[in-house]
Each structure stands twice: as C-alpha cells, then as structure tokens.
Scaffold this motif. Structure first.
Motif, PDB file in Angstrom:
ATOM      1  N   TYR A  53      -3.945 -15.188  -7.778  1.00 34.47           N
ATOM      2  CA  TYR A  53      -4.084 -13.564  -7.693  1.00 34.47           C
ATOM      3  C   TYR A  53      -4.764 -13.563  -6.300  1.00 34.47           C
ATOM      4  O   TYR A  53      -5.664 -13.804  -5.738  1.00 34.47           O
ATOM      5  CB  TYR A  53      -5.317 -13.292  -8.401  1.00 34.47           C
ATOM      6  N   ALA A  54      -3.577 -13.197  -5.326  1.00 41.23           N
ATOM      7  CA  ALA A  54      -3.835 -12.956  -3.984  1.00 41.23           C
ATOM      8  C   ALA A  54      -5.281 -12.224  -3.779  1.00 41.23           C
ATOM      9  O   ALA A  54      -5.540 -11.052  -4.362  1.00 41.23           O
ATOM     10  CB  ALA A  54      -2.525 -12.297  -3.459  1.00 41.23           C
ATOM     11  N   PRO A  55      -6.027 -12.799  -3.018  1.00 38.19           N
ATOM     12  CA  PRO A  55      -7.255 -11.954  -2.509  1.00 38.19           C
ATOM     13  C   PRO A  55      -6.941 -10.733  -1.433  1.00 38.19           C
ATOM     14  O   PRO A  55      -5.729 -10.714  -1.181  1.00 38.19           O
ATOM     15  CB  PRO A  55      -8.116 -12.969  -1.769  1.00 38.19           C
ATOM     16  N   PRO A  58      -6.626  -7.333   4.045  1.00 34.43           N
ATOM     17  CA  PRO A  58      -5.903  -6.101   4.328  1.00 34.43           C
ATOM     18  C   PRO A  58      -4.936  -6.283   5.564  1.00 34.43           C
ATOM     19  O   PRO A  58      -5.110  -7.153   6.529  1.00 34.43           O
ATOM     20  CB  PRO A  58      -7.086  -5.196   4.758  1.00 34.43           C
ATOM     21  N   THR A  59      -3.880  -5.739   5.641  1.00 32.91           N
ATOM     22  CA  THR A  59      -2.800  -5.568   6.767  1.00 32.91           C
ATOM     23  C   THR A  59      -3.326  -4.733   7.724  1.00 32.91           C
ATOM     24  O   THR A  59      -3.639  -3.600   7.395  1.00 32.91           O
ATOM     25  CB  THR A  59      -1.627  -5.366   6.179  1.00 32.91           C
ATOM     26  N   ASP A  81       3.349   0.180  -3.892  1.00 34.04           N
ATOM     27  CA  ASP A  81       2.624  -0.985  -3.271  1.00 34.04           C
ATOM     28  C   ASP A  81       2.110  -1.857  -4.313  1.00 34.04           C
ATOM     29  O   ASP A  81       1.306  -1.450  -5.066  1.00 34.04           O
ATOM     30  CB  ASP A  81       1.947  -0.154  -2.456  1.00 34.04           C
ATOM     31  N   GLY A  83      -0.029  -4.589  -5.409  1.00 31.29           N
ATOM     32  CA  GLY A  83      -1.354  -5.375  -4.687  1.00 31.29           C
ATOM     33  C   GLY A  83      -1.918  -4.239  -3.772  1.00 31.29           C
ATOM     34  O   GLY A  83      -1.741  -4.884  -2.479  1.00 31.29           O
ATOM     35  N   GLY A  85      -4.721  -3.147  -2.605  1.00 30.77           N
ATOM     36  CA  GLY A  85      -5.819  -3.240  -1.968  1.00 30.77           C
ATOM     37  C   GLY A  85      -6.800  -1.963  -1.765  1.00 30.77           C
ATOM     38  O   GLY A  85      -6.966  -1.382  -2.706  1.00 30.77           O
ATOM     39  N   PHE A  89      -1.257   1.228   2.652  1.00 35.94           N
ATOM     40  CA  PHE A  89       0.223   1.408   2.677  1.00 35.94           C
ATOM     41  C   PHE A  89       0.489   2.890   2.290  1.00 35.94           C
ATOM     42  O   PHE A  89       1.277   3.658   2.615  1.00 35.94           O
ATOM     43  CB  PHE A  89       0.692   0.261   2.117  1.00 35.94           C
ATOM     44  N   GLU A 106      -3.183  -2.149  -8.440  1.00 33.42           N
ATOM     45  CA  GLU A 106      -4.180  -2.972  -7.876  1.00 33.42           C
ATOM     46  C   GLU A 106      -5.000  -3.598  -9.106  1.00 33.42           C
ATOM     47  O   GLU A 106      -5.562  -2.721  -9.824  1.00 33.42           O
ATOM     48  CB  GLU A 106      -5.265  -2.273  -6.939  1.00 33.42           C
ATOM     49  N   TYR A 107      -5.476  -4.935  -8.917  1.00 34.06           N
ATOM     50  CA  TYR A 107      -6.112  -5.570 -10.046  1.00 34.06           C
ATOM     51  C   TYR A 107      -7.590  -5.122 -10.078  1.00 34.06           C
ATOM     52  O   TYR A 107      -8.221  -5.062 -11.205  1.00 34.06           O
ATOM     53  CB  TYR A 107      -5.930  -6.881  -9.895  1.00 34.06           C
ATOM     54  N   ALA A 133      -4.124  -2.269 -12.696  1.00 35.02           N
ATOM     55  CA  ALA A 133      -3.152  -3.005 -13.643  1.00 35.02           C
ATOM     56  C   ALA A 133      -2.987  -4.380 -12.883  1.00 35.02           C
ATOM     57  O   ALA A 133      -3.159  -4.573 -11.745  1.00 35.02           O
ATOM     58  CB  ALA A 133      -2.063  -2.269 -13.735  1.00 35.02           C
ATOM     59  N   ASP A 134      -2.541  -5.215 -13.714  1.00 40.44           N
ATOM     60  CA  ASP A 134      -2.221  -6.541 -13.582  1.00 40.44           C
ATOM     61  C   ASP A 134      -0.640  -6.564 -13.601  1.00 40.44           C
ATOM     62  O   ASP A 134       0.069  -6.499 -14.383  1.00 40.44           O
ATOM     63  CB  ASP A 134      -2.773  -7.648 -14.613  1.00 40.44           C
ATOM     64  N   LEU A 135      -0.153  -7.002 -12.125  1.00 42.27           N
ATOM     65  CA  LEU A 135       1.086  -7.164 -11.838  1.00 42.27           C
ATOM     66  C   LEU A 135       1.993  -7.979 -12.840  1.00 42.27           C
ATOM     67  O   LEU A 135       3.102  -7.866 -12.872  1.00 42.27           O
ATOM     68  CB  LEU A 135       1.459  -7.606 -10.674  1.00 42.27           C
ATOM     69  N   PHE A 155       2.664  -7.768  -0.558  1.00 43.69           N
ATOM     70  CA  PHE A 155       2.015  -8.670   0.410  1.00 43.69           C
ATOM     71  C   PHE A 155       1.298  -9.529  -0.855  1.00 43.69           C
ATOM     72  O   PHE A 155      -0.041  -9.115  -1.053  1.00 43.69           O
ATOM     73  CB  PHE A 155       1.171  -8.180   1.347  1.00 43.69           C
TER      74      PHE A 155
HETATM   75  C1  LIG Z   1      -3.183  -9.660   0.557  1.00 44.10           C
HETATM   76  S1  LIG Z   1      -3.901  -8.055  -0.307  1.00 44.10           S
HETATM   77  C2  LIG Z   1      -2.625  -6.844   0.256  1.00 44.10           C
HETATM   78  C3  LIG Z   1      -3.518  -5.477   0.184  1.00 44.10           C
HETATM   79  C4  LIG Z   1      -2.803  -4.291   0.819  1.00 44.10           C
HETATM   80  N1  LIG Z   1      -1.389  -4.276   0.228  1.00 44.10           N
HETATM   81  C5  LIG Z   1      -2.652  -4.559   2.244  1.00 44.10           C
HETATM   82  O1  LIG Z   1      -1.685  -5.073   2.878  1.00 44.10           O
HETATM   83  O2  LIG Z   1      -3.531  -4.134   2.909  1.00 44.10           O
HETATM   84  C6  LIG Z   1      -3.433  -8.576  -2.027  1.00 44.10           C
HETATM   85  C7  LIG Z   1      -3.882  -7.313  -3.017  1.00 44.10           C
HETATM   86  O3  LIG Z   1      -3.302  -7.711  -4.241  1.00 44.10           O
HETATM   87  C8  LIG Z   1      -4.209  -7.633  -5.234  1.00 44.10           C
HETATM   88  N2  LIG Z   1      -3.645  -8.531  -6.382  1.00 44.10           N
HETATM   89  C9  LIG Z   1      -3.530  -9.651  -6.483  1.00 44.10           C
HETATM   90  N3  LIG Z   1      -2.957 -10.233  -7.691  1.00 44.10           N
HETATM   91  C10 LIG Z   1      -2.699  -9.088  -8.349  1.00 44.10           C
HETATM   92  C11 LIG Z   1      -2.271  -8.609  -9.702  1.00 44.10           C
HETATM   93  N4  LIG Z   1      -1.868  -9.815 -10.437  1.00 44.10           N
HETATM   94  N5  LIG Z   1      -2.012  -7.516 -10.040  1.00 44.10           N
HETATM   95  C12 LIG Z   1      -2.648  -6.536  -9.434  1.00 44.10           C
HETATM   96  N6  LIG Z   1      -3.087  -6.609  -8.108  1.00 44.10           N
HETATM   97  C13 LIG Z   1      -3.241  -7.933  -7.651  1.00 44.10           C
HETATM   98  C14 LIG Z   1      -5.419  -8.061  -4.825  1.00 44.10           C
HETATM   99  O4  LIG Z   1      -6.714  -7.664  -5.259  1.00 44.10           O
HETATM  100  C15 LIG Z   1      -5.304  -7.642  -3.253  1.00 44.10           C
HETATM  101  O5  LIG Z   1      -5.959  -6.303  -3.145  1.00 44.10           O
END
Ligand SMILES: C[S@@+](CC[C@H](N)C(=O)[O-])C[C@H]1O[C@@H](n2cnc3c(N)ncnc32)[C@H](O)[C@@H]1O
Length: 210
Positions: A53-55, A58-59, A81, A83, A85, A89, A106-107, A133-135, A155
């Motif tokens: 699960y990607a942390p 932020p971009t 978008d 995930g 954050g 975006f 977003e999770y 939600a969980d992607l 991302f």
């Molecule tokens: C690398 S960050 C990118 C955040 C934002 N899109 C940006 O570019 O600033 C990835 C985001 O995806 C969310 N994420 C990771 N796995 C996920 C999942 N399975 N379902 C929903 N969100 C998830 C994380 O909590 C995190 O906020």
C-alpha cells in the motif's frame, strides 16, 4: 531545464524543453500554501518499506501542474486520482485547469478528511469528491467501473499497482488518458506512451488516433 520526449504518429521521438510558466506555478503555490510541501528529491521513494500500500508521498505542486499540463487537461475532462493523498491533483485539476469534475480515491481516512477540508468550496459545489476506499477492490467499485472518467492520475508503488494493471489497460482501451508519476507503465505493452519527462518522472499514456 528538463527534457520532454514526444512520441510522434510515425513512432519516432522528438525532444523539447518542458515549458510550463514559472510565474503561474509560483502564483498557485502562494495562493494555496497548504499543498506546498517541500519538494523532495526525485526519485522520491522510501527504500526498504513494504510498499504494497503505497505510503503518502505528495507530489510537489510544481510537478502536479506540469503533469496536468502534459496530459492537456481541459474543461472537457473528468479526472480520477487513484491514491489521492491530500487531494492536490483533484484540486489543481478543477481550480487551475477548469476540469469539470475530479474524484480522489484514498485508503487513509485522515487524508480523505484533510483533502475534503482543503477543497471544501469545490466539494460543496459538487465538483470534487473524495472517497475512502481500497483500490484493490476495483472490480467491485462503481466509481472505478464508471465510464465517465477521461483522465486517470496514478502514483502508486509497482507492487501495490500490480493488481490494478488490468483495470488501467481496460480504461486505456476505452480512450482514457493516463498520467503516471514516478513509476512508468512501460511494462504494460498495450499502453502507448505519448509523452514523457523522465527527469520529472511523469509519463502520459494516450491511445493513438486510428
Ligand atoms: C504516493 S501517494 C500519492 C498521493 C497523491 N496522488 C500525490 O501525488 O500527491 C499514494 C497514495 O495512495 C494511497 N493508497 C495506497 N494504496 C492504496 C489503496 N490500496 N487504496 C487506496 N489508496 C491507497 C496512499 O494512502 C497515498 O496517499
């Protein structure tokens, strides 16, 4: 100065300097300082952690604007978008580029709340929505199966994204433009990369006109 490659209809590649106006980036950063966290070095990733699960990394607002410009975002677009954050975006897509609508999945509950709060006016107007939600449940997600999206922002770590590759290909095939941050999607052979900026870590995938 960064280098952007453009894949032409003939399949050859041209290079040009990325040219997003610096004064507009600066204006956006000053106007919305909540999104303006210190830019990390690219590639910005955490070594040695479980990235299933990607942390939340932020971009920077600068790269957000460059990425949305590269995907030629317009008022005709509806942006998803995956995930999202803190929602930067989605916010930039609607407030800066005038996209019709943006939705972030977003999770993390606290990030859903923070992004909603930061974009409250546009949320109230119904132009932005954040969903917890969980992607990985994309097969059963009405939002991710909806045909209304014209642009997808992704991302996520390659490990976490793997299960979603089938979905990305499905969306690409129906004409959705995909903008990928930090991790390219070149291993997905049926996707066509139309524009890339490898120094910024931004790749745009778009179906070629027949
Ligand atoms: C690398 S960050 C990118 C955040 C934002 N899109 C940006 O570019 O600033 C990835 C985001 O995806 C969310 N994420 C990771 N796995 C996920 C999942 N399975 N379902 C929903 N969100 C998830 C994380 O909590 C995190 O906020």
């Amino acid at each position: 100065m960064t280098t952007t490659s453009i894949s032409t209809a003939s399949g050859s590649t041209q290079s040009k300097a990325a040219s997003f106006p610096a004064d507009q980036i600066e204006q956006f950063r000053c106007q919305y300082p909540d999104y303006d966290e210190q830019e990390s070095e690219f590639p910005l990733w955490i070594e040695g952690v479980d990235t299933t699960y990607a942390p939340f990394i932020p971009t920077s607002t600068r790269r957000v604007l460059i990425a949305l410009d590269m995907v030629r975002l317009s008022s005709a677009d509806k942006v998803l978008d995956v995930g999202s954050g803190d929602g930067r975006f989605c916010f930039a897509a609607v407030s800066f580029f005038g996209a019709q609508k943006a939705l972030g999945i977003e999770y993390e509950q606290d990030l859903v709340e923070k992004s909603t709060e930061l974009a409250q006016d546009l949320v109230d107007q119904g132009r932005i929505l954040f969903q917890k939600a969980d992607l990985t449940n994309w097969r059963d997600s009405p939002t991710m199966q909806s045909k209304e999206w014209t642009v997808i922002v992704v991302f996520l770590s390659p490990e976490g994204g793997t299960d979603m590759e089938e979905w990305l290909v499905q969306e690409f095939e129906r004409g959705v433009r995909i903008v990928a941050l930090v991790f390219d999607l070149k291993h997905l052979k049926s996707l066509h990369c139309s524009l890339e900026d490898t120094e910024e870590g931004i790749w745009v995938y778009e179906k070629q006109q027949q």
